[in-house]
Scaffold this motif. Structure first.
Motif, PDB file in Angstrom:
ATOM      1  N   LEU A  51       0.807  -1.213   0.000  1.00 39.18           N
ATOM      2  CA  LEU A  51       0.000   0.000   0.000  1.00 39.18           C
ATOM      3  C   LEU A  51       0.844   1.270   0.000  1.00 39.18           C
ATOM      4  O   LEU A  51       0.301   2.372   0.015  1.00 39.18           O
ATOM      5  CB  LEU A  51      -0.937   0.007   1.212  1.00 39.18           C
ATOM      6  N   GLN A  52       2.142   1.129  -0.022  1.00 38.12           N
ATOM      7  CA  GLN A  52       3.008   2.301  -0.034  1.00 38.12           C
ATOM      8  C   GLN A  52       2.995   2.946  -1.410  1.00 38.12           C
ATOM      9  O   GLN A  52       2.829   2.280  -2.417  1.00 38.12           O
ATOM     10  CB  GLN A  52       4.446   1.903   0.338  1.00 38.12           C
ATOM     11  N   PRO A  53       3.187   4.262  -1.452  1.00 41.77           N
ATOM     12  CA  PRO A  53       3.234   4.906  -2.763  1.00 41.77           C
ATOM     13  C   PRO A  53       4.417   4.388  -3.574  1.00 41.77           C
ATOM     14  O   PRO A  53       5.449   4.030  -3.007  1.00 41.77           O
ATOM     15  CB  PRO A  53       3.409   6.389  -2.437  1.00 41.77           C
ATOM     16  N   PRO A  54       4.273   4.337  -4.884  1.00 44.89           N
ATOM     17  CA  PRO A  54       5.373   3.825  -5.709  1.00 44.89           C
ATOM     18  C   PRO A  54       6.582   4.753  -5.645  1.00 44.89           C
ATOM     19  O   PRO A  54       6.437   5.957  -5.400  1.00 44.89           O
ATOM     20  CB  PRO A  54       4.791   3.797  -7.123  1.00 44.89           C
ATOM     21  N   PRO A  55       7.768   4.208  -5.854  1.00 43.89           N
ATOM     22  CA  PRO A  55       8.965   5.059  -5.830  1.00 43.89           C
ATOM     23  C   PRO A  55       8.968   6.021  -7.010  1.00 43.89           C
ATOM     24  O   PRO A  55       8.313   5.778  -8.026  1.00 43.89           O
ATOM     25  CB  PRO A  55      10.122   4.059  -5.939  1.00 43.89           C
ATOM     26  N   GLU A  56       9.695   7.081  -6.863  1.00 44.96           N
ATOM     27  CA  GLU A  56       9.828   8.049  -7.953  1.00 44.96           C
ATOM     28  C   GLU A  56      10.500   7.365  -9.140  1.00 44.96           C
ATOM     29  O   GLU A  56      11.435   6.588  -8.968  1.00 44.96           O
ATOM     30  CB  GLU A  56      10.685   9.229  -7.502  1.00 44.96           C
ATOM     31  N   PRO A  57      10.031   7.627 -10.361  1.00 42.03           N
ATOM     32  CA  PRO A  57      10.657   6.992 -11.524  1.00 42.03           C
ATOM     33  C   PRO A  57      12.090   7.487 -11.724  1.00 42.03           C
ATOM     34  O   PRO A  57      12.409   8.626 -11.411  1.00 42.03           O
ATOM     35  CB  PRO A  57       9.771   7.413 -12.691  1.00 42.03           C
ATOM     36  N   ARG A  58      12.924   6.586 -12.209  1.00 43.45           N
ATOM     37  CA  ARG A  58      14.316   6.959 -12.498  1.00 43.45           C
ATOM     38  C   ARG A  58      14.373   7.838 -13.726  1.00 43.45           C
ATOM     39  O   ARG A  58      13.644   7.603 -14.684  1.00 43.45           O
ATOM     40  CB  ARG A  58      15.137   5.701 -12.786  1.00 43.45           C
ATOM     41  N   PRO A  59      15.222   8.824 -13.712  1.00 42.91           N
ATOM     42  CA  PRO A  59      15.385   9.617 -14.937  1.00 42.91           C
ATOM     43  C   PRO A  59      15.937   8.740 -16.059  1.00 42.91           C
ATOM     44  O   PRO A  59      16.834   7.936 -15.848  1.00 42.91           O
ATOM     45  CB  PRO A  59      16.404  10.691 -14.555  1.00 42.91           C
ATOM     46  N   THR A  60      15.389   8.897 -17.253  1.00 44.33           N
ATOM     47  CA  THR A  60      15.801   8.027 -18.354  1.00 44.33           C
ATOM     48  C   THR A  60      17.184   8.370 -18.887  1.00 44.33           C
ATOM     49  O   THR A  60      17.815   7.534 -19.524  1.00 44.33           O
ATOM     50  CB  THR A  60      14.792   8.086 -19.509  1.00 44.33           C
ATOM     51  N   GLN A  61      17.680   9.564 -18.627  1.00 47.84           N
ATOM     52  CA  GLN A  61      19.001   9.904 -19.160  1.00 47.84           C
ATOM     53  C   GLN A  61      20.114   9.088 -18.489  1.00 47.84           C
ATOM     54  O   GLN A  61      21.205   8.986 -19.032  1.00 47.84           O
ATOM     55  CB  GLN A  61      19.297  11.409 -19.051  1.00 47.84           C
ATOM     56  N   ASP A  62      19.828   8.465 -17.349  1.00 49.67           N
ATOM     57  CA  ASP A  62      20.837   7.648 -16.665  1.00 49.67           C
ATOM     58  C   ASP A  62      20.901   6.229 -17.218  1.00 49.67           C
ATOM     59  O   ASP A  62      21.792   5.468 -16.864  1.00 49.67           O
ATOM     60  CB  ASP A  62      20.539   7.573 -15.168  1.00 49.67           C
ATOM     61  N   LEU A  63      19.953   5.856 -18.060  1.00 51.63           N
ATOM     62  CA  LEU A  63      19.890   4.489 -18.557  1.00 51.63           C
ATOM     63  C   LEU A  63      20.708   4.345 -19.840  1.00 51.63           C
ATOM     64  O   LEU A  63      20.804   5.279 -20.638  1.00 51.63           O
ATOM     65  CB  LEU A  63      18.440   4.102 -18.818  1.00 51.63           C
ATOM     66  N   PRO A  64      21.273   3.155 -20.054  1.00 50.97           N
ATOM     67  CA  PRO A  64      22.064   2.929 -21.275  1.00 50.97           C
ATOM     68  C   PRO A  64      21.194   3.051 -22.529  1.00 50.97           C
ATOM     69  O   PRO A  64      20.020   2.708 -22.530  1.00 50.97           O
ATOM     70  CB  PRO A  64      22.586   1.512 -21.122  1.00 50.97           C
TER      71      PRO A  64
END
Length: 82
Positions: A51-64
């Motif tokens: 029931l916890q809020p979802p984590p903040e999405p990761r910025p896509t610029q950090d992904l390969p």
């Protein structure tokens, strides 16, 4: 500063209990809510992880770039009827 990881959830539960007690005419709903919260926590109440809020999405610029390309291809693919 509090070290209780469930302080905000406990505060929301306490507020909900106080509202219920107020609606039902209890003389001191804040004290009653505090006592009920202590009883509930004493019997093992903990916040349900689901029931916890979802984590903040990761910025896509950090992904390969390869990952982003595959993800885009999967997102844009046409679904085949089953």
């Amino acid at each position: 500063m509090t070290t209780d990881p469930y302080a905000s959830d406990a505060g929301r539960l306490k507020a909900a209990l106080a509202r219920w007690l107020t609606d039902h005419g209890f003389a001191d709903p804040a004290t009653g809510a505090t006592e009920l919260l202590h009883m509930v926590r004493g019997h093992g109440w903990r916040v349900v992880e689901a029931l916890q809020p979802p984590p903040e999405p990761r910025p896509t610029q950090d992904l390969p770039a390869e990952y982003l390309a595959v993800k885009a291809a999967l997102t844009n693919r046409e679904r085949t009827p089953e």
